[in-house]
Every structure is written in structure tokens, then in C-alpha cells.
Design a protein around this motif. Structure first.
Motif, mmCIF file in Angstrom:
data_model
loop_
_atom_site.group_PDB
_atom_site.id
_atom_site.type_symbol
_atom_site.label_atom_id
_atom_site.label_comp_id
_atom_site.label_asym_id
_atom_site.label_seq_id
_atom_site.Cartn_x
_atom_site.Cartn_y
_atom_site.Cartn_z
ATOM 1 N N LYS A 140 0.840 -1.196 0.000
ATOM 2 C CA LYS A 140 0.000 0.000 0.000
ATOM 3 C C LYS A 140 0.873 1.243 0.000
ATOM 4 O O LYS A 140 1.614 1.509 0.955
ATOM 5 N N GLY A 141 0.825 1.971 -1.091
ATOM 6 C CA GLY A 141 1.594 3.203 -1.183
ATOM 7 C C GLY A 141 3.085 2.953 -1.130
ATOM 8 O O GLY A 141 3.611 1.965 -1.656
ATOM 9 N N ASP A 142 3.797 3.858 -0.451
ATOM 10 C CA ASP A 142 5.248 3.760 -0.348
ATOM 11 C C ASP A 142 5.715 3.030 0.906
ATOM 12 O O ASP A 142 6.923 2.883 1.117
ATOM 13 N N ASP A 143 4.781 2.599 1.729
ATOM 14 C CA ASP A 143 5.129 1.904 2.971
ATOM 15 C C ASP A 143 5.308 0.416 2.690
ATOM 16 O O ASP A 143 4.351 -0.302 2.395
ATOM 17 N N ALA A 144 6.540 -0.054 2.776
ATOM 18 C CA ALA A 144 6.848 -1.439 2.421
ATOM 19 C C ALA A 144 6.185 -2.453 3.348
ATOM 20 O O ALA A 144 6.028 -3.618 2.979
ATOM 21 N N LYS A 145 5.782 -2.051 4.546
ATOM 22 C CA LYS A 145 5.208 -2.984 5.501
ATOM 23 C C LYS A 145 3.699 -3.105 5.388
ATOM 24 O O LYS A 145 3.097 -4.034 5.921
ATOM 25 N N ARG A 146 3.057 -2.139 4.709
ATOM 26 C CA ARG A 146 1.604 -2.179 4.585
ATOM 27 C C ARG A 146 1.204 -2.967 3.347
ATOM 28 O O ARG A 146 1.851 -2.879 2.305
ATOM 29 N N GLY A 147 0.130 -3.754 3.477
ATOM 30 C CA GLY A 147 -0.337 -4.539 2.348
ATOM 31 C C GLY A 147 -0.878 -5.888 2.788
ATOM 32 O O GLY A 147 -1.009 -6.177 3.979
ATOM 33 N N LEU A 148 -1.195 -6.704 1.802
ATOM 34 C CA LEU A 148 -1.785 -8.023 2.043
ATOM 35 C C LEU A 148 -0.701 -9.084 2.097
ATOM 36 O O LEU A 148 0.168 -9.149 1.219
ATOM 37 N N TYR A 149 -0.768 -9.947 3.126
ATOM 38 C CA TYR A 149 0.163 -11.051 3.310
ATOM 39 C C TYR A 149 -0.612 -12.367 3.321
ATOM 40 O O TYR A 149 -1.792 -12.403 3.697
ATOM 41 N N ALA A 150 0.057 -13.442 2.940
ATOM 42 C CA ALA A 150 -0.561 -14.769 2.969
ATOM 43 C C ALA A 150 0.458 -15.797 3.427
ATOM 44 O O ALA A 150 1.667 -15.667 3.171
ATOM 45 N N SER A 151 -0.027 -16.817 4.122
ATOM 46 C CA SER A 151 0.818 -17.955 4.468
ATOM 47 C C SER A 151 0.045 -19.242 4.232
ATOM 48 O O SER A 151 -1.183 -19.291 4.383
ATOM 49 N N PHE A 152 0.776 -20.277 3.829
ATOM 50 C CA PHE A 152 0.201 -21.601 3.624
ATOM 51 C C PHE A 152 1.181 -22.614 4.185
ATOM 52 O O PHE A 152 2.349 -22.635 3.788
ATOM 53 N N ASN A 153 0.719 -23.421 5.133
ATOM 54 C CA ASN A 153 1.592 -24.368 5.812
ATOM 55 C C ASN A 153 0.949 -25.760 5.836
ATOM 56 O O ASN A 153 -0.249 -25.883 6.094
ATOM 57 N N VAL A 154 1.751 -26.771 5.581
ATOM 58 C CA VAL A 154 1.286 -28.160 5.600
ATOM 59 C C VAL A 154 2.315 -29.015 6.324
ATOM 60 O O VAL A 154 3.529 -28.847 6.131
ATOM 61 N N VAL A 155 1.826 -29.921 7.158
ATOM 62 C CA VAL A 155 2.663 -30.932 7.798
ATOM 63 C C VAL A 155 2.073 -32.303 7.488
ATOM 64 O O VAL A 155 0.855 -32.492 7.574
ATOM 65 N N VAL A 156 2.919 -33.250 7.110
ATOM 66 C CA VAL A 156 2.497 -34.635 6.893
ATOM 67 C C VAL A 156 3.347 -35.525 7.788
ATOM 68 O O VAL A 156 4.583 -35.506 7.701
#
Length: 442
Positions: free
Chosen positions: A306-322
Motif C-alpha cells: 500500500k503506497g510507499d510503505d513497504a510494511k503495509r499490504g496483504l500477506y498470505a501464508s500456507f503451511n502443511v505438515v504430513v
């Protein structure tokens, strides 16, 4: 520390924060205050510049059942953790190049709503609506390690007391629900994989063989004494008299720079472990295996800025354990989480989170439970028989939350959770839980 008294204090703190109309940088509730107790007239920052960094924090997680669960009587439970730490930059202090040391002591207290209200008390627990709960209400030496860098820090060697997910199978924690917070392995193979607050003897080495790629391998003790909770001294047990074997994780990490998502930061991990400790077969009592294994995939990616702020915005994580099907009750865990940092210009450090996670119980374990009930004369769920074993399948956890970052020192996180098939028992009603996490850095 009495959890009820702690809750009252933290609740008063929350009220004070939310009702404050204005503040100045030298006041405790200032929105730019790094620590609640301040910087000790500049001495704290001076100490950090000299290589001494001290931390103290309290995390509190409250939860109340709104509907459903095994016992739908409305109840409030609170769990809390005190953490005291110190980090030492030994290059600044003693001239030891690229060397740091760390020590953390923790104390947990309180109660868990999931254990007391949500799940059938005859079932083993899977998830928990308060991730801070667990491993006993005792003081623990959670970390005491030294890390040394070689070859311009492209090789790092670490040794001492530590949790395994400090360095392997690690993940973000933007949620209060257990399976949506942090590394996943400790949630399903806790007998050989020890997460915070448990510290164990271990060592690891990581080699960054290119700017984007790192390979790590570790060796950690499997010692049941580390999870004893009868007395406070159990948390400071340093002997290796009862070691049953070693857990050996290997992990490959890719941190792409410019190849995907317009150069936004991401991290992708694939790993495996082998434990040399003997493991009982999950389907029968008369078979023992020489060891067990697991595999995992961890991904985290910033999707937008979002804008010039590198920390603002959408994040995603996907984790799997077998996990090893021969020896493990939970066959697999899966987690998908999204969070948006700085959605509102007036609140650039707040975030909105949504996550969904699942425990999948091993069919061989489920069949054993069914066979046990059949041998005792049960062919369907019995809500009252003390010797009936509830049959466990999968458990789904969902959480929606808002993280209110008043300042770097104070965070509040109200959340709403939904638990489908608590502890994997389909006969138990799905549950709705309201929660509130509070973190204060002193």
C-alpha cells in the motif's frame, strides 16, 4: 502469578488505552512509545548500542464460548505468559566477531477454554482457542544459546537450549488460535518436537549458499524430562539422563528477491525430520518402531504493498505438515492465513487477519478407537459412559481478528473463532468462541 489478578490489571490497561484522548511522547500511553516503562532516561537505548538488549513482556489470552461445544454453559477462561529475556551482542561486548548470545525465562499460568468447555473431556486435545496455554504452569528456561557466524555470516552455528521451531518449521503468529499461530509440528508430534516455551539441548548449522537459498540441519534431544510440569525446577532441568534419542530436521529455504510478486518479500520452506527415538505403533499396543518421520511445507508471501510503505499490504501464508502414518495420531495439519497490515491510513500499524486450519486424524488411530469401543460393547456415541472413547476425525479451526497496535509497547487483538468438530468428535456441537489477546512490552 494469579491469572485472574493479571487479567484485571490488563483489562484496566486496555480501558485506559482505549479511552485516552491524547498523549505525549514522554507519557506511558504515547503511541510512539517503544516500551511501557520507557527507555530509562536514555540508558536502555545506550545499553542496546553497547550490545545489551533486555526484554520483558506479558501476553494474555482470554476466551469465552458463545455457542456450542461439549458444555455450552457460558464461561470465561484466561491464559497468560510472562517472558523475561536478554540478548548480548558479543562482538560489541567482547570483540567476538559475528557472535550473539540469548537467554529467555518464561512463566505460564491460567486455564484453557477448549480443554474445560469445548471438547469432550474423554478425548485427547487437538486444537486450542488460546495458543499461549500449555506445557505447564511453571517457570522455564526457554532459551539459553550462543550463535556464531562464519564466512561473512553465510554460515551460522548455534548451540544451547532452545525451541525447535525457533529455527525450523517456523511461521508467523497473527492469531490466537493454536493451529494458526507459529510452527505446526509441535501441535501434532509434541512428544518429539518441542516448541516455545520448552527449551531443549540442541544445535544447528545453516549455510546460505546463494543470496536466495539457505540450507539448515539440526540435532535436538528427545527427552521426556523436558516436558514435566510437577514443579518449577522441572523447567530448569539441564541433565540428559533420560534422553531417548535425537530429532534431526533438515530444511531448505528460498527467499526470492525479484522473481515473483514484483519483488515483494516472501519465504518458502520445505523440510523433513527423522527421530531416532522409539515410537509406539498408533494402531496396536504390541508394536514399536525404531523411529518416526515428518515432512513440511511453509510459505509466506507479501502479495500487495500500500503506497510507499513497504510494511503495509496483504500477506498470505500456507503451511502443511504430513506425519508418519505408522506412529502418529494426527496424520496431517493444513493452514491458510491472510492478513492485511495498515488497511486504514489512520491506523498504519494495525492489521486484519483471517485464517483457516485443519487437523486430519490418522485413519489407523480412528479404527483403533472404534475397535476399543466395540470390545466394550459400544456401537455408537455414548455421552455419559466413562469408558467410552470418542472417535476422532478431523477438526477445523477458523479465526477472524483485528490487531490494534496502540504503540510498539501495547497490542490488543479481539477475535472470533469457529471450531468444527472439536477434538475431531462429530457428535460434539460446533463451537463459536470470542477471544481477546493482549500483549504488553515493558
Amino acid at each position: 502469578m494469579n491469572s485472574n489478578k493479571l487479567l484485571i490489571k490488563l483489562s484496566c490497561l486496555a480501558v485506559a488505552i482505549c479511552t485516552a484522548q491524547s498523549s505525549f511522547a514522554n507519557e506511558p500511553w504515547s503511541q510512539d512509545r517503544q516500551w511501557l516503562l520507557g527507555d530509562w532516561n536514555g540508558q536502555r537505548q545506550q545499553l542496546e548500542q553497547e550490545g545489551y538488549k533486555f526484554t520483558a513482556s506479558i501476553m494474555s489470552q482470554g476466551a469465552t464460548n458463545l455457542d456450542g461445544g461439549y458444555n455450552d454453559t457460558n464461561t470465561f477462561k484466561n491464559a497468560a505468559q510472562l517472558a523475561l529475556g536478554a540478548n548480548f551482542d558479543l562482538e560489541k561486548i567482547a570483540g567476538w566477531k559475528d557472535t550473539t548470545a540469548n537467554i529467555v525465562i518464561t512463566k505460564r499460568d491460567g486455564n484453557a477454554l477448549t480443554l474445560e468447555q469445548i471438547k469432550d473431556p474423554r478425548s485427547s486435545a487437538l486444537g486450542n482457542s488460546q495458543e499461549i496455554y500449555g506445557r505447564g504452569k511453571i517457570w522455564r528456561l526457554t532459551q539459553a544459546w550462543v550463535k556464531k557466524g562464519f564466512a561473512d555470516n553465510t554460515v551460522q552455528f548455534k548451540i544451547g537450549r532452545m525451541g525447535m521451531s525457533d529455527d525450523f518449521n517456523s511461521s508467523q503468529c497473527e492469531f490466537q488460535n493454536l493451529l494458526l499461530c507459529g510452527g505446526q509440528l509441535g501441535k501434532s508430534i509434541g512428544a518429539i518436537w518441542y516448541n516455545w516455551p520448552v527449551g531443549i539441548w540442541g544445535t544447528n548449522i545453516k549455510y546460505q549458499f546463494s543470496p536466495e537459498w539457505t540450507l539448515g540441519v539440526g540435532v535436538y534431544e528427545v527427552n521426556p524430562d523436558n516436558v514435566k510440569t510437577e514443579k518449577d525446577s522441572d523447567g530448569f532441568n539441564l541433565d540428559m539422563d533420560n534422553v531417548k534419542g535425537a530429532t534431526i530436521p533438515v530444511e531448505l529455504v528460498w527467499r526470492p528477491k525479484l522473481t515473483i510478486f514484483n519483488g515483494l518479500p516472501g519465504e518458502y520452506k520445505v523440510g523433513a525430520l527423522y527421530s531416532t527415538a522409539e515410537a509406539n505403533d498408533i494402531a496396536t499396543t504390541d508394536k514399536v518402531h525404531d523411529g518416526k518421520h515428518s515432512f513440511w511445507l511453509n510459505t509466506q508471501q507479501q502479495l500487495t504493498q500500500k503506497g510507499d510503505d513497504a510494511k503495509r499490504g496483504l500477506y498470505a501464508s500456507f503451511n502443511v505438515v504430513v506425519n508418519d502414518k505408522a506412529t502418529t495420531a494426527v496424520q496431517s495439519t493444513q493452514q491458510l492465513a491472510l492478513w492485511y497490515k495498515g488497511a486504514f491510513d489512520s491506523r498504519p500499524h494495525d492489521s486484519i487477519g483471517f485464517g483457516i486450519a485443519n487437523y486430519l486424524v490418522n485413519d489407523r488411530y480412528k479404527d483403533r478407537q472404534i475397535a476399543t469401543n466395540t470390545s466394550r460393547g459400544y456401537d455408537e456415541y455414548d455421552a455419559f459412559a466413562t469408558d467410552y472413547v470418542p472417535v476422532q476425525r478431523d477438526e477445523l479451526n477458523v479465526e477472524l481478528n483485528y490487531s490494534y497496535q496502540w504503540s510498539p509497547a501495547v497490542m490488543l487483538r479481539p477475535n472470533l473463532q469457529y471450531i468444527h468438530q472439536p477434538a475431531g468428535v462429530k457428535e460434539v456441537d460446533d463451537a463459536w468462541v470470542a477471544g481477546l489477546s493482549m500483549r504488553v512490552n515493558f
